[in-house]
Write a protein that holds these residues in place. Sequence first.
Motif, PDB file in Angstrom:
ATOM      1  N   GLY A 253       0.849  -0.945  -0.028  1.00 45.45           N
ATOM      2  CA  GLY A 253       0.142  -0.020  -0.097  1.00 45.45           C
ATOM      3  C   GLY A 253       0.859   1.299   0.034  1.00 45.45           C
ATOM      4  O   GLY A 253       1.745   1.449  -0.825  1.00 45.45           O
ATOM      5  N   GLU A 254       0.571   2.224   0.868  1.00 47.41           N
ATOM      6  CA  GLU A 254       1.339   3.197   1.118  1.00 47.41           C
ATOM      7  C   GLU A 254       2.571   3.337   2.181  1.00 47.41           C
ATOM      8  O   GLU A 254       3.221   4.250   2.330  1.00 47.41           O
ATOM      9  N   SER A 255       2.656   1.876   2.770  1.00 48.10           N
ATOM     10  CA  SER A 255       3.766   1.910   3.953  1.00 48.10           C
ATOM     11  C   SER A 255       4.951   1.894   3.601  1.00 48.10           C
ATOM     12  O   SER A 255       5.773   2.311   4.695  1.00 48.10           O
ATOM     13  N   ASN A 256       5.473   1.676   2.405  1.00 53.32           N
ATOM     14  CA  ASN A 256       7.041   1.526   2.334  1.00 53.32           C
ATOM     15  C   ASN A 256       7.390   2.051   1.087  1.00 53.32           C
ATOM     16  O   ASN A 256       7.693   1.409  -0.007  1.00 53.32           O
ATOM     17  N   GLU A 257       7.277   3.375   0.583  1.00 52.34           N
ATOM     18  CA  GLU A 257       7.569   3.955  -0.589  1.00 52.34           C
ATOM     19  C   GLU A 257       8.854   3.647  -1.138  1.00 52.34           C
ATOM     20  O   GLU A 257       9.136   3.689  -2.205  1.00 52.34           O
ATOM     21  N   SER A 258       9.880   3.732  -0.286  1.00 47.91           N
ATOM     22  CA  SER A 258      11.347   3.329  -0.872  1.00 47.91           C
ATOM     23  C   SER A 258      11.427   1.882  -1.333  1.00 47.91           C
ATOM     24  O   SER A 258      11.944   1.825  -2.697  1.00 47.91           O
ATOM     25  N   LEU A 259      10.781   0.939  -0.786  1.00 50.35           N
ATOM     26  CA  LEU A 259      10.797  -0.432  -1.247  1.00 50.35           C
ATOM     27  C   LEU A 259       9.996  -0.408  -2.563  1.00 50.35           C
ATOM     28  O   LEU A 259      10.608  -0.911  -3.786  1.00 50.35           O
ATOM     29  N   ALA A 260       8.831   0.232  -2.690  1.00 47.62           N
ATOM     30  CA  ALA A 260       7.836   0.030  -3.762  1.00 47.62           C
ATOM     31  C   ALA A 260       8.794   0.806  -4.923  1.00 47.62           C
ATOM     32  O   ALA A 260       8.814   0.238  -5.904  1.00 47.62           O
ATOM     33  N   GLN A 261       9.321   1.911  -4.682  1.00 46.97           N
ATOM     34  CA  GLN A 261      10.041   2.516  -5.815  1.00 46.97           C
ATOM     35  C   GLN A 261      11.339   1.700  -6.061  1.00 46.97           C
ATOM     36  O   GLN A 261      11.316   1.547  -7.598  1.00 46.97           O
ATOM     37  N   TRP A 262      12.084   0.902  -5.545  1.00 43.82           N
ATOM     38  CA  TRP A 262      13.081   0.291  -5.954  1.00 43.82           C
ATOM     39  C   TRP A 262      12.560  -0.918  -6.684  1.00 43.82           C
ATOM     40  O   TRP A 262      13.050  -1.218  -7.699  1.00 43.82           O
ATOM     41  N   LEU A 263      11.413  -1.723  -6.244  1.00 44.81           N
ATOM     42  CA  LEU A 263      10.845  -2.773  -6.950  1.00 44.81           C
ATOM     43  C   LEU A 263      10.406  -2.079  -8.285  1.00 44.81           C
ATOM     44  O   LEU A 263      10.718  -2.981  -9.222  1.00 44.81           O
ATOM     45  N   LEU A 264       9.679  -1.215  -8.195  1.00 51.49           N
ATOM     46  CA  LEU A 264       9.060  -0.674  -9.804  1.00 51.49           C
ATOM     47  C   LEU A 264      10.312  -0.234 -10.473  1.00 51.49           C
ATOM     48  O   LEU A 264      10.274  -0.342 -11.737  1.00 51.49           O
ATOM     49  N   SER A 265      11.486   0.221 -10.085  1.00 52.80           N
ATOM     50  CA  SER A 265      12.498   0.389 -10.933  1.00 52.80           C
ATOM     51  C   SER A 265      13.085  -0.679 -11.587  1.00 52.80           C
ATOM     52  O   SER A 265      13.700  -0.456 -12.798  1.00 52.80           O
ATOM     53  N   ARG A 266      12.693  -2.051 -11.247  1.00 53.01           N
ATOM     54  CA  ARG A 266      13.121  -3.054 -11.809  1.00 53.01           C
ATOM     55  C   ARG A 266      11.999  -3.885 -12.866  1.00 53.01           C
ATOM     56  O   ARG A 266      11.871  -4.855 -13.312  1.00 53.01           O
ATOM     57  N   ALA A 267      10.889  -3.227 -12.553  1.00 50.03           N
ATOM     58  CA  ALA A 267       9.575  -3.660 -13.319  1.00 50.03           C
ATOM     59  C   ALA A 267       9.956  -4.357 -14.746  1.00 50.03           C
ATOM     60  O   ALA A 267       9.142  -5.438 -14.979  1.00 50.03           O
ATOM     61  N   ASP A 268      10.374  -3.680 -15.455  1.00 53.82           N
ATOM     62  CA  ASP A 268      10.700  -4.136 -16.932  1.00 53.82           C
ATOM     63  C   ASP A 268      11.419  -5.350 -17.018  1.00 53.82           C
ATOM     64  O   ASP A 268      11.269  -6.267 -18.100  1.00 53.82           O
ATOM     65  N   ASP A 269      11.972  -5.986 -15.878  1.00 53.75           N
ATOM     66  CA  ASP A 269      12.890  -7.174 -15.829  1.00 53.75           C
ATOM     67  C   ASP A 269      11.856  -8.143 -15.069  1.00 53.75           C
ATOM     68  O   ASP A 269      12.650  -9.365 -15.065  1.00 53.75           O
ATOM     69  N   GLU A 270      10.566  -8.052 -15.005  1.00 51.89           N
ATOM     70  CA  GLU A 270      10.018  -8.989 -14.011  1.00 51.89           C
ATOM     71  C   GLU A 270       9.117  -9.814 -15.030  1.00 51.89           C
ATOM     72  O   GLU A 270       8.822  -9.510 -16.253  1.00 51.89           O
ATOM     73  N   VAL A 271       9.208 -11.150 -14.563  1.00 50.69           N
ATOM     74  CA  VAL A 271       8.381 -12.039 -15.448  1.00 50.69           C
ATOM     75  C   VAL A 271       7.164 -12.508 -14.377  1.00 50.69           C
ATOM     76  O   VAL A 271       7.354 -12.673 -13.290  1.00 50.69           O
ATOM     77  N   LEU A 272       6.045 -13.002 -15.101  1.00 52.41           N
ATOM     78  CA  LEU A 272       5.001 -13.407 -14.385  1.00 52.41           C
ATOM     79  C   LEU A 272       5.054 -14.784 -14.316  1.00 52.41           C
ATOM     80  O   LEU A 272       5.322 -15.743 -15.016  1.00 52.41           O
ATOM     81  N   ILE A 273       4.942 -15.450 -12.869  1.00 57.10           N
ATOM     82  CA  ILE A 273       4.735 -16.902 -12.578  1.00 57.10           C
ATOM     83  C   ILE A 273       3.324 -17.009 -12.076  1.00 57.10           C
ATOM     84  O   ILE A 273       2.609 -16.583 -11.300  1.00 57.10           O
ATOM     85  N   ARG A 274       2.914 -18.080 -13.114  1.00 57.61           N
ATOM     86  CA  ARG A 274       1.396 -18.415 -12.945  1.00 57.61           C
ATOM     87  C   ARG A 274       1.416 -19.778 -12.451  1.00 57.61           C
ATOM     88  O   ARG A 274       2.082 -20.909 -13.216  1.00 57.61           O
ATOM     89  N   ILE A 275       0.848 -20.180 -11.314  1.00 60.14           N
ATOM     90  CA  ILE A 275       0.948 -21.418 -10.683  1.00 60.14           C
ATOM     91  C   ILE A 275      -0.492 -21.841 -10.793  1.00 60.14           C
ATOM     92  O   ILE A 275      -1.513 -21.445 -10.087  1.00 60.14           O
ATOM     93  N   GLU A 276      -0.885 -23.131 -11.490  1.00 59.56           N
ATOM     94  CA  GLU A 276      -2.195 -23.831 -11.630  1.00 59.56           C
ATOM     95  C   GLU A 276      -2.213 -24.781 -10.550  1.00 59.56           C
ATOM     96  O   GLU A 276      -1.436 -25.905 -10.708  1.00 59.56           O
ATOM     97  N   VAL A 277      -2.920 -24.420  -9.712  1.00 61.49           N
ATOM     98  CA  VAL A 277      -3.305 -25.705  -8.496  1.00 61.49           C
ATOM     99  C   VAL A 277      -4.041 -26.565  -9.218  1.00 61.49           C
ATOM    100  O   VAL A 277      -4.862 -26.895  -9.626  1.00 61.49           O
ATOM    101  N   GLN A 278      -3.288 -27.854  -8.511  1.00 64.48           N
ATOM    102  CA  GLN A 278      -3.731 -29.225  -8.868  1.00 64.48           C
ATOM    103  C   GLN A 278      -4.247 -29.737  -7.452  1.00 64.48           C
ATOM    104  O   GLN A 278      -5.399 -30.702  -7.653  1.00 64.48           O
ATOM    105  N   ARG A 279      -3.944 -29.433  -6.375  1.00 65.22           N
ATOM    106  CA  ARG A 279      -4.308 -29.965  -4.904  1.00 65.22           C
ATOM    107  C   ARG A 279      -4.455 -28.902  -4.040  1.00 65.22           C
ATOM    108  O   ARG A 279      -3.516 -28.129  -3.977  1.00 65.22           O
ATOM    109  N   PHE A 280      -5.190 -28.917  -3.158  1.00 67.93           N
ATOM    110  CA  PHE A 280      -5.304 -27.975  -1.988  1.00 67.93           C
ATOM    111  C   PHE A 280      -5.694 -28.952  -0.746  1.00 67.93           C
ATOM    112  O   PHE A 280      -6.275 -30.057  -0.602  1.00 67.93           O
TER     113      PHE A 280
END
Length: 150
Positions: A110-137
């Motif tokens: 949320g709004e709680s840690n702007e410096s961490l959010a900014q650092w993470l977003l500075s690398r956003a173009d290098d992020e990949v999506l991991i999609r996990i299709e659940v088989q069992r719960f």
Amino acid sequence: MDIAIAGPWQRAEIDSYLGSSRVPLRLACVGSDSFPRVVSVWFAYSDGKFLCASHRDSSLVKLLARSPKVGFEVAPEKPPYHGVRGQGIAEISGEGGAETLKALIDHYLGESNESLAQWLLSRADDEVLIRIEVQRFFSWDYRKRMEQVA
């Protein structure tokens, strides 16, 4: 695809719990030495799928590319103990990583840690999506039992 379910919670309870949780997903995958690795990652959940983001060069992405079978757990660390474990198949995509990262930052920080959010977003173009299709719960819930003892 039907998801196998065991434990006290029905699918609606599992979906509700995972959809509202702010506890990281503990994701287990297998290393090249055949030993398990457990990595905590932020996630979004919807309709039997976890969505996570990770840097394209991360060890996690490399492990999942090699072996997509995973185990997982979403549970608080303090009593009373309850949560969901399971198994699934991970898929990595070069599309959607940045958008997923932004949604995860909003959900977990949320709004709680702007410096961490900014650092993470500075690398956003290098992020990949991991999609996990659940088989069992597998759910468990010791809240009533533990509250009776307390």
